[in-house]
Design a protein around this motif. Sequence first.
Motif, mmCIF file in Angstrom:
data_model
loop_
_atom_site.group_PDB
_atom_site.id
_atom_site.type_symbol
_atom_site.label_atom_id
_atom_site.label_comp_id
_atom_site.label_asym_id
_atom_site.label_seq_id
_atom_site.Cartn_x
_atom_site.Cartn_y
_atom_site.Cartn_z
ATOM 1 N N SER A 115 4.948 13.755 -1.459
ATOM 2 C CA SER A 115 3.543 13.961 -1.120
ATOM 3 C C SER A 115 2.763 12.656 -1.025
ATOM 4 O O SER A 115 1.655 12.629 -0.478
ATOM 5 N N CYS A 116 3.335 11.562 -1.547
ATOM 6 C CA CYS A 116 2.662 10.262 -1.516
ATOM 7 C C CYS A 116 3.138 9.396 -0.355
ATOM 8 O O CYS A 116 2.607 8.300 -0.136
ATOM 9 N N ASP A 117 4.152 9.866 0.363
ATOM 10 C CA ASP A 117 4.712 9.071 1.455
ATOM 11 C C ASP A 117 3.815 9.080 2.679
ATOM 12 O O ASP A 117 3.147 10.073 2.978
ATOM 13 N N ARG A 118 3.807 7.958 3.366
ATOM 14 C CA ARG A 118 3.133 7.824 4.655
ATOM 15 C C ARG A 118 4.173 7.362 5.661
ATOM 16 O O ARG A 118 5.348 7.170 5.336
ATOM 17 N N ALA A 119 3.745 7.182 6.888
ATOM 18 C CA ALA A 119 4.659 6.654 7.903
ATOM 19 C C ALA A 119 5.192 5.294 7.441
ATOM 20 O O ALA A 119 4.432 4.453 6.968
ATOM 21 N N ASP A 135 0.826 -1.210 0.000
ATOM 22 C CA ASP A 135 0.000 0.000 0.000
ATOM 23 C C ASP A 135 0.858 1.257 0.000
ATOM 24 O O ASP A 135 0.431 2.316 -0.473
ATOM 25 N N ARG A 136 2.057 1.157 0.499
ATOM 26 C CA ARG A 136 2.985 2.286 0.518
ATOM 27 C C ARG A 136 3.892 2.280 -0.719
ATOM 28 O O ARG A 136 4.067 3.296 -1.383
ATOM 29 N N THR A 169 6.974 4.518 4.882
ATOM 30 C CA THR A 169 7.044 4.233 3.443
ATOM 31 C C THR A 169 8.435 3.766 3.043
ATOM 32 O O THR A 169 8.586 2.795 2.296
#
Length: 359
Positions: free
Chosen positions: A310-314, A301-302, A316
């Motif tokens: 801008s597409c990164d999450r915790a 999902d990451r 990633t």
Amino acid sequence: MPLLLQVLRDPAVAMDLRPLEWDLLLRQARRGVLLAKLAVLLEPWLDSIPPGPRHHLHAALLTAARQSKLAHWEVDRIRAALQPLGVEPILLKGTAYLMAGLPASQGRVFGDVDILVPKARIAEIEASLLAHGWNFQEELDAYDERYYREWMHEIPPLTHEDRGSSLDVHHTILPPSARIQVNTAALFEDTRELPTQRGVRVLAPVTMVLHSAAHLFHEGELEKGLRDLFDLDALLRDFGNDPAFWAALVPRAGVLGLTRPLFYALHYATRWLDTPVPADVMRAASANAPAWPSLMDACYDRALMPDHPSCDRAFTHSARMALYVRSHWLRMPFGLLAQHLGRKAWMRCQPTPEATGQA
């Protein structure tokens, strides 16, 4: 959900974007190698889009059209080089979608041509390509030669000396040293001739989908992962209009040894793109789900999102690193993997010719 994915799923969303959002959308699309795909989807609204973004989208359409022409010429040159040998190369991935006229080719850009040929003919095929102007992209030492010749599913990459085009010549679709052993003979039994280009072939629909799944879900570098997931979505929607396709999909994955990649392909296509997959096919494919599906979801999902901040999450970066390590684990047995990674680490520590003044 990244803005790019929102717009690709529902292009009408773009009509309400503000200037800064347009800027972000285009940046995400470039990093995901999806700008031309975005342009194709937004083409009906192109005249209503602000001038700045419209120019970028129009340029992407022109680039894709030019690449299409160049790819047709390149395929013809490959055909001509191999025809005297009686070899009909099987086109793979983006080139195959384009030459077969599939919806997946719309806005699909690619950097090289990939072909599949019989391993028993590799030596004469390589010699003919070299005689027709292709050369190896870089000089390889003895270890790298052995790496490609014994452990990989392709010969070293080729570049044409005049046109600068890149060619990857495969003899199977996953490394022979991989944990998944592909039934390569069955690949060659399920191909189709192109009516518009005699002398070259493509994989049949079911096998084409399974190759796309294997390619994506054995990769460790997923900068183009979302593009490849859209490939799968387009192929499944197109081929899925034939009920016989769905009936053959899971059994064919069993024949080829690609049941796990098929599960991942169907799972993430439906999870992210709402790809229509019959419930009975999804149930059959789910019999080959991994032992820790939630862990794989957390990683993919990451990692499948564009490589843009801008597409990164915790976590990633950790997810991408985990899948990179996994790809090597799938590619080689532990002893060979340790030897290979150890050598790569050692080579990185060596001084370059420039640093030693030998350039």
